[in-house]
Design a protein around this motif. Structure first.
Motif, mmCIF file in Angstrom:
data_model
loop_
_atom_site.group_PDB
_atom_site.id
_atom_site.type_symbol
_atom_site.label_atom_id
_atom_site.label_comp_id
_atom_site.label_asym_id
_atom_site.label_seq_id
_atom_site.Cartn_x
_atom_site.Cartn_y
_atom_site.Cartn_z
ATOM 1 N N ALA A 1 6.305 6.149 5.910
ATOM 2 C CA ALA A 1 7.288 6.055 5.029
ATOM 3 C C ALA A 1 7.339 7.558 4.120
ATOM 4 C CB ALA A 1 7.209 5.081 3.811
ATOM 5 N N LEU A 2 6.175 7.992 3.868
ATOM 6 C CA LEU A 2 5.947 9.368 3.189
ATOM 7 C C LEU A 2 6.208 10.504 4.334
ATOM 8 C CD1 LEU A 2 2.604 8.714 1.538
ATOM 9 C CD2 LEU A 2 4.971 9.414 0.195
ATOM 10 N N THR A 3 5.754 10.300 5.459
ATOM 11 C CA THR A 3 6.165 11.392 6.298
ATOM 12 C C THR A 3 7.434 11.539 6.829
ATOM 13 O OG1 THR A 3 4.861 10.169 8.017
ATOM 14 C CG2 THR A 3 3.683 11.904 6.721
ATOM 15 N N SER A 4 8.021 10.232 6.931
ATOM 16 C CA SER A 4 9.432 10.083 7.580
ATOM 17 C C SER A 4 10.635 10.393 6.361
ATOM 18 C CB SER A 4 9.543 8.906 8.201
ATOM 19 O OG SER A 4 8.660 8.448 9.082
ATOM 20 N N ASN A 5 10.355 10.561 5.077
ATOM 21 C CA ASN A 5 11.271 10.903 4.113
ATOM 22 C C ASN A 5 12.190 9.588 3.829
ATOM 23 O OD1 ASN A 5 12.371 12.347 2.126
ATOM 24 N ND2 ASN A 5 13.840 13.313 3.411
ATOM 25 N N VAL A 6 11.621 8.501 3.811
ATOM 26 C CA VAL A 6 12.338 7.273 3.599
ATOM 27 C C VAL A 6 11.879 6.589 2.702
ATOM 28 C CG1 VAL A 6 12.974 7.094 6.211
ATOM 29 C CG2 VAL A 6 10.957 5.699 5.292
ATOM 30 N N THR A 7 11.276 7.119 1.473
ATOM 31 C CA THR A 7 10.657 6.158 0.588
ATOM 32 C C THR A 7 11.592 5.546 -0.456
ATOM 33 O OG1 THR A 7 10.480 8.487 -0.770
ATOM 34 C CG2 THR A 7 8.552 7.766 0.385
ATOM 35 N N GLU A 8 12.831 6.350 -0.357
ATOM 36 C CA GLU A 8 13.910 5.848 -1.405
ATOM 37 C C GLU A 8 14.441 4.498 -0.749
ATOM 38 O OE1 GLU A 8 17.773 8.296 0.438
ATOM 39 O OE2 GLU A 8 17.065 8.465 -1.663
ATOM 40 N N ASP A 9 13.857 4.237 0.548
ATOM 41 C CA ASP A 9 14.614 3.010 0.883
ATOM 42 C C ASP A 9 13.763 1.778 0.910
ATOM 43 O OD1 ASP A 9 16.874 4.432 2.215
ATOM 44 O OD2 ASP A 9 15.545 5.276 3.617
ATOM 45 N N LEU A 10 12.597 1.811 0.039
ATOM 46 C CA LEU A 10 11.785 0.665 -0.054
ATOM 47 C C LEU A 10 12.393 -0.483 -1.017
ATOM 48 C CD1 LEU A 10 8.980 -0.391 0.241
ATOM 49 C CD2 LEU A 10 8.496 0.896 -1.877
ATOM 50 N N LEU A 11 12.373 -1.480 -0.252
ATOM 51 C CA LEU A 11 12.799 -2.646 -1.316
ATOM 52 C C LEU A 11 11.540 -3.887 -1.771
ATOM 53 C CD1 LEU A 11 15.546 -4.080 1.504
ATOM 54 C CD2 LEU A 11 15.569 -2.562 -0.688
ATOM 55 N N VAL A 12 10.666 -3.995 -0.926
ATOM 56 C CA VAL A 12 9.543 -4.646 -1.360
ATOM 57 C C VAL A 12 8.032 -4.346 -0.693
ATOM 58 C CG1 VAL A 12 10.790 -6.782 -2.119
ATOM 59 C CG2 VAL A 12 9.878 -6.556 -0.099
ATOM 60 N N THR A 13 7.152 -4.727 -1.532
ATOM 61 C CA THR A 13 5.877 -4.477 -0.853
ATOM 62 C C THR A 13 4.840 -5.650 -0.695
ATOM 63 O OG1 THR A 13 4.625 -3.417 -2.759
ATOM 64 C CG2 THR A 13 5.778 -2.063 -1.565
ATOM 65 N N GLU A 14 3.932 -5.398 -0.123
ATOM 66 C CA GLU A 14 2.620 -6.496 -0.206
ATOM 67 C C GLU A 14 2.277 -6.690 -1.640
ATOM 68 O OE1 GLU A 14 0.753 -6.084 4.002
ATOM 69 O OE2 GLU A 14 0.126 -4.616 2.537
ATOM 70 N N ALA A 15 1.882 -7.781 -2.184
ATOM 71 C CA ALA A 15 1.551 -7.871 -3.414
ATOM 72 C C ALA A 15 0.042 -7.239 -3.711
ATOM 73 C CB ALA A 15 1.459 -9.452 -3.895
ATOM 74 N N ALA A 16 -0.056 -6.483 -4.812
ATOM 75 C CA ALA A 16 -1.592 -5.905 -5.112
ATOM 76 C C ALA A 16 -2.581 -6.888 -5.363
ATOM 77 C CB ALA A 16 -1.285 -5.319 -6.440
ATOM 78 N N ASP A 17 -2.457 -7.990 -5.474
ATOM 79 C CA ASP A 17 -3.453 -9.153 -5.365
ATOM 80 C C ASP A 17 -3.361 -9.911 -4.040
ATOM 81 O OD1 ASP A 17 -1.274 -10.494 -5.801
ATOM 82 O OD2 ASP A 17 -1.962 -11.971 -7.544
ATOM 83 N N SER A 18 -2.779 -9.455 -3.273
ATOM 84 C CA SER A 18 -2.744 -10.227 -1.582
ATOM 85 C C SER A 18 -3.920 -9.972 -0.808
ATOM 86 C CB SER A 18 -1.443 -9.549 -0.909
ATOM 87 O OG SER A 18 -1.618 -8.284 -0.787
ATOM 88 N N GLU A 19 -4.027 -10.941 -0.019
ATOM 89 C CA GLU A 19 -5.350 -10.763 1.071
ATOM 90 C C GLU A 19 -5.063 -9.425 1.780
ATOM 91 O OE1 GLU A 19 -8.709 -12.050 2.651
ATOM 92 O OE2 GLU A 19 -7.618 -12.839 1.139
ATOM 93 N N ALA A 20 -3.894 -8.940 1.950
ATOM 94 C CA ALA A 20 -3.940 -7.546 2.483
ATOM 95 C C ALA A 20 -4.227 -6.521 1.649
ATOM 96 C CB ALA A 20 -2.208 -7.388 3.110
ATOM 97 N N ALA A 21 -4.063 -6.648 0.460
ATOM 98 C CA ALA A 21 -4.624 -5.475 -0.469
ATOM 99 C C ALA A 21 -6.039 -5.524 -0.162
ATOM 100 C CB ALA A 21 -4.325 -5.933 -1.881
ATOM 101 N N LYS A 22 -6.639 -6.465 -0.231
ATOM 102 C CA LYS A 22 -8.327 -6.542 -0.124
ATOM 103 C C LYS A 22 -8.867 -6.287 1.337
ATOM 104 C CE LYS A 22 -8.241 -10.633 -3.123
ATOM 105 N NZ LYS A 22 -8.293 -11.965 -3.324
ATOM 106 N N THR A 23 -7.955 -6.676 2.373
ATOM 107 C CA THR A 23 -8.449 -6.268 3.695
ATOM 108 C C THR A 23 -8.230 -5.041 4.118
ATOM 109 O OG1 THR A 23 -7.891 -8.661 4.065
ATOM 110 C CG2 THR A 23 -8.385 -7.389 6.283
ATOM 111 N N TYR A 24 -7.002 -4.207 3.783
ATOM 112 C CA TYR A 24 -6.628 -3.104 4.466
ATOM 113 C C TYR A 24 -6.835 -2.079 3.701
ATOM 114 C CZ TYR A 24 -4.768 -6.287 7.894
ATOM 115 O OH TYR A 24 -4.733 -7.218 9.008
ATOM 116 N N GLN A 25 -7.641 -1.927 3.029
ATOM 117 C CA GLN A 25 -8.131 -0.615 2.410
ATOM 118 C C GLN A 25 -8.557 0.579 3.233
ATOM 119 O OE1 GLN A 25 -11.129 -1.987 -0.681
ATOM 120 N NE2 GLN A 25 -9.691 -2.226 -2.054
ATOM 121 N N ASN A 26 -8.046 1.856 2.971
ATOM 122 C CA ASN A 26 -8.320 2.723 3.764
ATOM 123 C C ASN A 26 -9.579 3.343 3.668
ATOM 124 O OD1 ASN A 26 -5.212 4.407 5.072
ATOM 125 N ND2 ASN A 26 -5.558 2.148 4.411
ATOM 126 N N ILE A 27 -10.506 3.583 4.555
ATOM 127 C CA ILE A 27 -11.634 3.886 4.474
ATOM 128 C C ILE A 27 -12.102 5.466 4.781
ATOM 129 C CG2 ILE A 27 -12.580 1.525 4.570
ATOM 130 C CD1 ILE A 27 -12.997 2.181 7.597
#
Length: 284
Positions: free
Chosen positions: A217-243
């Protein structure tokens, strides 16, 4: 979130036009520079990873290290360049992607080239984007939705769609393994199209909704088109941290420990929050 400021994203897009390949060579962290500092060479995608590493250079210098950032325009060559020792470390992926890489290349514990995590730095929420609709509530029968086709991000995307109430997944699937074949209910007959993650942004003018990784989204310049994201307390937030990923035989190097310490510092956490907002969140 629909109208976020995109000045940063535009700048990052310009920087993202320069990529590197597997032929890029790197300097070992054990090699001293002319100034007496030791060099740590880290491979990364342009944004947010490369931008964060650039910010970390001054802090690394204070600790006696020159941080050399080798930017890649896409993923495939970064892990192999770390496995073969061309890079000291890399910063672009979450742990499930790293596990998949090791498995695909038959790397196991104790085998030269096996990569491990040296520490989690930030999390990039997966989001639903649209250039045709102002809200996810506008979902219509037969709407076309593009999702990433790689295994880990496809599963995340499907769980995000389920969180909106658009589909229902089988009870026995998880956020790392779900596929479109695990959809048990699709009441609006949504047309879910699987495409390469880096192509979703370019399809937004032609589809109803697209599920995008924060970095794309950042590199494609479409950030203004964001509607919703994964919740900060979701399983995804715990599993998919960048390392920070390194070869197993390098994980205890002082240079690597220093790099992780710097990237997890309060200064870098503040920078990530200030620069990327909803698109990158510091790891705890």
């Amino acid at each position: 979130m629909k109208k976020l400021n995109t000045l940063l994203a535009a700048a990052v897009l310009s920087a993202g036009l320069v990529g590197c390949s597997n032929s890029d060579t790197a300097t070992s962290s054990s090699t001293a520079s002319a100034s007496g500092e030791k060099t740590v060479t880290v491979g990364a995608t342009t944004s947010p990873h490369g931008v964060i590493l650039e910010e970390a250079k001054a802090l690394m210098a204070e600790k006696g290290y020159t941080l050399e950032v080798v930017e890649f325009s896409d993923y495939p060559n970064i892990n192999p360049s770390t496995s073969d020792g061309s890079l000291d470390a890399n910063y672009f992926q979450h742990f499930p992607y790293l596990e998949s890489y090791n498995a695909d290349h038959n790397y196991t514990e104790g085998v030269e080239g096996y990569l491990v995590s040296a520490g989690a730095i930030h999390y990039e929420p997966l989001g639903i984007y649209s250039q045709k609709h102002e809200s996810v509530d506008e979902i219509a029968d037969g709407a076309q939705i593009a999702i990433p086709n790689d295994a880990t991000n496809e599963a995340r995307a499907l769980f995000l769609l389920e969180a909106q109430g658009w589909i229902t997944l089988a009870d026995d699937v998880d956020i790392a393994t779900a596929t479109i074949h695990d959809i048990t209910e699709n009441p609006k007959n949504l047309d879910i199209v699987e495409i390469a993650a880096d192509q979703v942004a370019s399809k937004l003018p032609d589809i109803d909704y697209g599920v995008l990784n924060g970095n794309y989204a950042l590199t494609s310049n479409v950030t203004e088109d964001l509607l919703v994201t994964e919740a900060a307390d979701s399983e995804a937030a715990k599993t998919y941290q960048n390392i920070i990923a390194v070869r197993e035989d390098r994980k205890d190097d002082e240079a690597i420990k220093t790099l992780v310490e710097v990237l997890k510092s309060d200064e870098i956490k503040k920078f990530i929050n200030d620069e990327f907002g909803a698109f990158a969140v510091p790891a705890e």
